[in-house]
Design an enzyme around this catalytic site. Structure first.
Site, PDB file in Angstrom:
ATOM      1  N   ASP A 176      42.000  37.655  37.270  1.00  0.00           N
ATOM      2  CA  ASP A 176      40.950  36.646  37.472  1.00  0.00           C
ATOM      3  C   ASP A 176      39.669  37.460  37.678  1.00  0.00           C
ATOM      4  O   ASP A 176      39.617  38.622  37.250  1.00  0.00           O
ATOM      5  CB  ASP A 176      41.278  35.742  38.673  1.00  0.00           C
ATOM      6  CG  ASP A 176      40.410  34.488  38.731  1.00  0.00           C
ATOM      7  OD1 ASP A 176      40.703  33.524  38.017  1.00  0.00           O
ATOM      8  OD2 ASP A 176      39.409  34.473  39.489  1.00  0.00           O
ATOM      9  N   LYS A 228      47.611  31.424  43.727  1.00  0.00           N
ATOM     10  CA  LYS A 228      46.433  32.270  43.515  1.00  0.00           C
ATOM     11  C   LYS A 228      46.428  33.333  44.598  1.00  0.00           C
ATOM     12  O   LYS A 228      46.937  33.110  45.692  1.00  0.00           O
ATOM     13  CB  LYS A 228      45.144  31.450  43.629  1.00  0.00           C
ATOM     14  CG  LYS A 228      43.971  32.104  42.939  1.00  0.00           C
ATOM     15  CD  LYS A 228      44.013  31.827  41.452  1.00  0.00           C
ATOM     16  CE  LYS A 228      42.935  32.546  40.685  1.00  0.00           C
ATOM     17  NZ  LYS A 228      42.831  31.983  39.308  1.00  0.00           N
TER      18      LYS A 228
HETATM   19  P1  NDP Z   1      35.388  38.677  35.176  1.00  0.00           P
HETATM   20  O1  NDP Z   1      35.442  39.416  36.448  1.00  0.00           O
HETATM   21  O2  NDP Z   1      35.836  39.331  33.934  1.00  0.00           O
HETATM   22  O3  NDP Z   1      33.896  38.171  34.915  1.00  0.00           O
HETATM   23  C1  NDP Z   1      33.261  37.356  35.840  1.00  0.00           C
HETATM   24  C2  NDP Z   1      31.848  37.110  35.370  1.00  0.00           C
HETATM   25  O4  NDP Z   1      31.268  36.107  36.169  1.00  0.00           O
HETATM   26  C3  NDP Z   1      30.975  38.329  35.502  1.00  0.00           C
HETATM   27  O5  NDP Z   1      29.969  38.309  34.541  1.00  0.00           O
HETATM   28  C4  NDP Z   1      30.403  38.141  36.899  1.00  0.00           C
HETATM   29  O6  NDP Z   1      29.185  38.823  37.138  1.00  0.00           O
HETATM   30  C5  NDP Z   1      30.185  36.658  36.934  1.00  0.00           C
HETATM   31  N1  NDP Z   1      30.274  36.191  38.330  1.00  0.00           N
HETATM   32  C6  NDP Z   1      31.308  36.366  39.179  1.00  0.00           C
HETATM   33  N2  NDP Z   1      31.018  35.845  40.373  1.00  0.00           N
HETATM   34  C7  NDP Z   1      29.778  35.350  40.271  1.00  0.00           C
HETATM   35  C8  NDP Z   1      28.929  34.696  41.180  1.00  0.00           C
HETATM   36  N3  NDP Z   1      29.305  34.451  42.444  1.00  0.00           N
HETATM   37  N4  NDP Z   1      27.719  34.288  40.711  1.00  0.00           N
HETATM   38  C9  NDP Z   1      27.329  34.540  39.437  1.00  0.00           C
HETATM   39  N5  NDP Z   1      28.095  35.184  38.537  1.00  0.00           N
HETATM   40  C10 NDP Z   1      29.310  35.574  38.950  1.00  0.00           C
HETATM   41  O7  NDP Z   1      36.181  37.317  35.421  1.00  0.00           O
HETATM   42  P2  NDP Z   1      36.757  36.278  34.361  1.00  0.00           P
HETATM   43  O8  NDP Z   1      35.905  36.250  33.145  1.00  0.00           O
HETATM   44  O9  NDP Z   1      38.195  36.542  34.209  1.00  0.00           O
HETATM   45  O10 NDP Z   1      36.628  34.911  35.160  1.00  0.00           O
HETATM   46  C11 NDP Z   1      35.511  34.043  35.019  1.00  0.00           C
HETATM   47  C12 NDP Z   1      35.885  32.648  35.470  1.00  0.00           C
HETATM   48  O11 NDP Z   1      36.954  32.153  34.649  1.00  0.00           O
HETATM   49  C13 NDP Z   1      36.401  32.510  36.901  1.00  0.00           C
HETATM   50  O12 NDP Z   1      36.014  31.251  37.411  1.00  0.00           O
HETATM   51  C14 NDP Z   1      37.915  32.538  36.735  1.00  0.00           C
HETATM   52  O13 NDP Z   1      38.564  31.924  37.813  1.00  0.00           O
HETATM   53  C15 NDP Z   1      38.050  31.748  35.455  1.00  0.00           C
HETATM   54  N6  NDP Z   1      39.284  31.919  34.709  1.00  0.00           N
HETATM   55  C16 NDP Z   1      39.720  33.152  34.318  1.00  0.00           C
HETATM   56  C17 NDP Z   1      40.870  33.267  33.562  1.00  0.00           C
HETATM   57  C18 NDP Z   1      41.355  34.581  33.055  1.00  0.00           C
HETATM   58  O14 NDP Z   1      42.362  34.589  32.345  1.00  0.00           O
HETATM   59  N7  NDP Z   1      40.697  35.696  33.337  1.00  0.00           N
HETATM   60  C19 NDP Z   1      41.673  32.109  33.224  1.00  0.00           C
HETATM   61  C20 NDP Z   1      41.097  30.845  33.620  1.00  0.00           C
HETATM   62  C21 NDP Z   1      39.957  30.787  34.348  1.00  0.00           C
HETATM   63  P3  NDP Z   1      29.160  40.125  38.068  1.00  0.00           P
HETATM   64  O15 NDP Z   1      29.597  41.238  37.205  1.00  0.00           O
HETATM   65  O16 NDP Z   1      27.763  40.231  38.522  1.00  0.00           O
HETATM   66  O17 NDP Z   1      30.110  39.855  39.195  1.00  0.00           O
HETATM   67  O1  2IT Z   2      42.567  30.727  36.607  1.00  0.00           O
HETATM   68  C1  2IT Z   2      43.475  31.089  35.830  1.00  0.00           C
HETATM   69  O2  2IT Z   2      44.129  30.269  35.169  1.00  0.00           O
HETATM   70  C2  2IT Z   2      43.722  32.523  35.680  1.00  0.00           C
HETATM   71  N1  2IT Z   2      43.027  33.319  36.283  1.00  0.00           N
HETATM   72  C3  2IT Z   2      44.866  33.000  34.826  1.00  0.00           C
HETATM   73  C4  2IT Z   2      46.150  32.946  35.602  1.00  0.00           C
HETATM   74  C5  2IT Z   2      47.348  33.532  34.898  1.00  0.00           C
HETATM   75  O3  2IT Z   2      48.400  33.542  35.562  1.00  0.00           O
HETATM   76  O4  2IT Z   2      47.261  33.964  33.754  1.00  0.00           O
END
Ligand code: NDP
Ligand code: 2IT
Length: 451
Positions: free
Chosen positions: A170, A130
């Protein structure tokens, strides 16, 4: 847990917290895995003698670097960059990059640790990593984000490569950021390879990668629900977040016949009693991805919805909850409220969104509960499929990618069922996911000697 395992966990965790002071998220992630795997380690003295767990919690490499850049006013800014290369026993390091003001070493290590087990579960050959920075893209211009990404990649590029370490997105890192990072990588290394995933479709990206985490979480939830003769149809779903994962979890839940009534961001949540529909969903996509606006604007555009400033959506009555924002966003009280309101399925789209107390509440209540490393693995799995397509220089159709994603999510469910089977016939998804991931990585480490 037997007394030997209990003692092993206590001693191990005391050592871990002493060696990594202040890294509370990392200790939380390790503690959860250790609880699940300690009895297995006791059964195989070789794993204990070879200090497999001790080696798993020590990253193979941690890179911390300065990221200087110049903002639009000409002011010099300095951020901190990270890449934690946790474990390469079963493949090149793989994992996302997070740009968020809260990023620190503990958060990077917890995410890299989780990623190691998650990637093992996908059935694909990927190790765990990460990276990220305490830089927040929020409120920055495209030009500022580009300059930051270029500076970040100028250092990171020397540590990554298509057979070494393959980053992706992420929190705070989506298509725009991956584009800037890829452009700088290509320029510095003079190579066009699949060293990053989540790329644009015309330059090596895979169809369905943007959708994959949210869709995959819904596919996983479908498998869980099916064990109880249930499904999404006619069910009310509460989702947190409004970013990549939340957007596509909402879309798939809607396609499967559910009513999605909430979305959120770090400022608050919206409750729409009528549920999202295609038009409202498109509005959210434009609001968040193009206008980079706040979720409160949804309630201005659709007055049937209400915006709750400074609150999380867990008090809203629902059947299925999908936390898709960030770590520790559901605490014990929120979990008790969900259960009391009749929620019978919690599928994590985010990484470690439930506190240990919340997990205990869900498990004691006997509801369906899946940890992120199982249910959000569709994202990294589809990154793995992007790597495959890049290597063979082909581009699969969305039907092909979706079929792979579906199969991988049901394979992960089957692994959880195999290793998490309980005497009463139900499944402990936490134990199942941790044990299945651990067994694969642990024996690969044994095979490869003391490295
Ligand atoms: P984005 O940046 O696209 O969206 C994040 C969302 O979560 C936004 O709405 C954001 O609001 C909110 N958020 C972030 N930090 C906080 C916080 N501290 N408190 C409250 N709300 C918060 O990220 P993703 O959708 O990609 O990621 C979301 C989650 O999914 C994370 O935990 C990530 O690790 C996990 N994940 C992502 C993957 C991917 O492929 N993208 C794969 C697997 C897991 P704001 O705009 O206000 O920051
Ligand atoms: O938490 C996760 O699995 C991700 N943010 C996606 C990682 C990736 O390499 O696609």
């Amino acid at each position: 847990m037997d007394n030997f395992s209990k003692k092993y966990v206590e001693t191990f965790m005391a050592g871990l917290t002493a060696a990594n002071p202040g890294e509370k998220e990392f200790a939380q992630a390790v503690g959860e895995v250790l609880q699940s795997v300690a009895p297995y380690i006791m059964d195989y003295p070789q794993l204990k003698e070879q200090k497999i767990m001790e080696r798993m919690v020590e990253p193979e490499r941690v890179i911390i670097f300065r990221v200087p850049w110049v903002d639009d006013r000409g002011q010099v800014q300095v951020n901190r960059g990270f890449r934690v290369q946790m474990n390469s026993a079963i493949g090149p390091y793989k994992g996302g990059i997070r740009f968020h003001e809260s990023v620190n070493l503990s958060i990077m290590k917890f995410l890299a640790f989780e990623q190691t087990f998650k990637n093992a579960l996908t059935t694909l050959p990927m190790g765990g990593a990460k990276g990220g920075s305490n830089f927040s893209p929020k409120g920055k211009s495209d030009a500022e984000v580009m300059r930051f990404c270029q500076s970040f990649m100028t250092e990171l590029q020397r540590h990554i490569g298509q057979d070494t370490d393959v980053p992706a997105g992420d929190i705070g890192v989506g298509g725009r950021e991956i584009g800037f990072l890829f452009g700088q990588y290509k320029r510095l290394r003079d190579e066009f390879t699949g060293t990053l995933t989540g790329k644009g479709l015309s330059w090596g990206g895979s169809l369905l990668r943007p959708e994959a985490t949210g869709f995959g979480a819904c596919y996983f939830a479908q498998e869980m629900l099916a064990t109880r003769g249930e499904g999404f149809k006619g069910r009310t779903v509460v989702i947190s977040g409004s970013g990549n994962v939340a957007q596509y979890a909402a879309k798939k839940a809607m396609q499967l016949g559910a009513k999605v009534v909430t979305l959120s961001d770090s400022n608050g949540y919206i409750y729409d009693p009528d549920g999202l529909d295609e038009e409202k969903w498109q509005y959210v996509m434009t609001l968040k991805n193009m206008l980079r606006g706040r979720i409160r604007e949804y309630a201005v555009k659709y007055p049937t919805a209400t915006y709750y400033e400074g609150q999380k959506p867990w008090g809203v009555k629902c059947d299925i909850a999908m936390p898709c924002a960030t770590q520790n966003e559901i605490d014990g009280d929120a979990a008790r409220t969900l259960v009391a309101n009749g929620c019978f399925c919690v599928t994590e789209g985010a990484n470690m969104p439930s506190t240990p107390e919340a997990v205990e509440v869900f498990q004691n209540a006997g509801i369906l509960y899946s940890p992120g490393k199982a249910s959000n693995a569709g994202g990294v799995a589809t990154s793995g499929l992007e790597m495959t397509q890049n290597s063979i220089r082909q581009h699969w159709t969305s039907e092909e990618v979706d079929a792979h994603l579906h199969r991988i999510m049901s394979d992960i469910h089957a692994s959880c069922a195999k290793y998490g089977a309980k005497p009463d016939g139900s499944i402990d998804y936490v134990k199942g996911a941790n044990l299945a991931g651990f067994i694969k990585v642990a024996w690969a480490m044994v095979d490869q000697g003391i490295v």
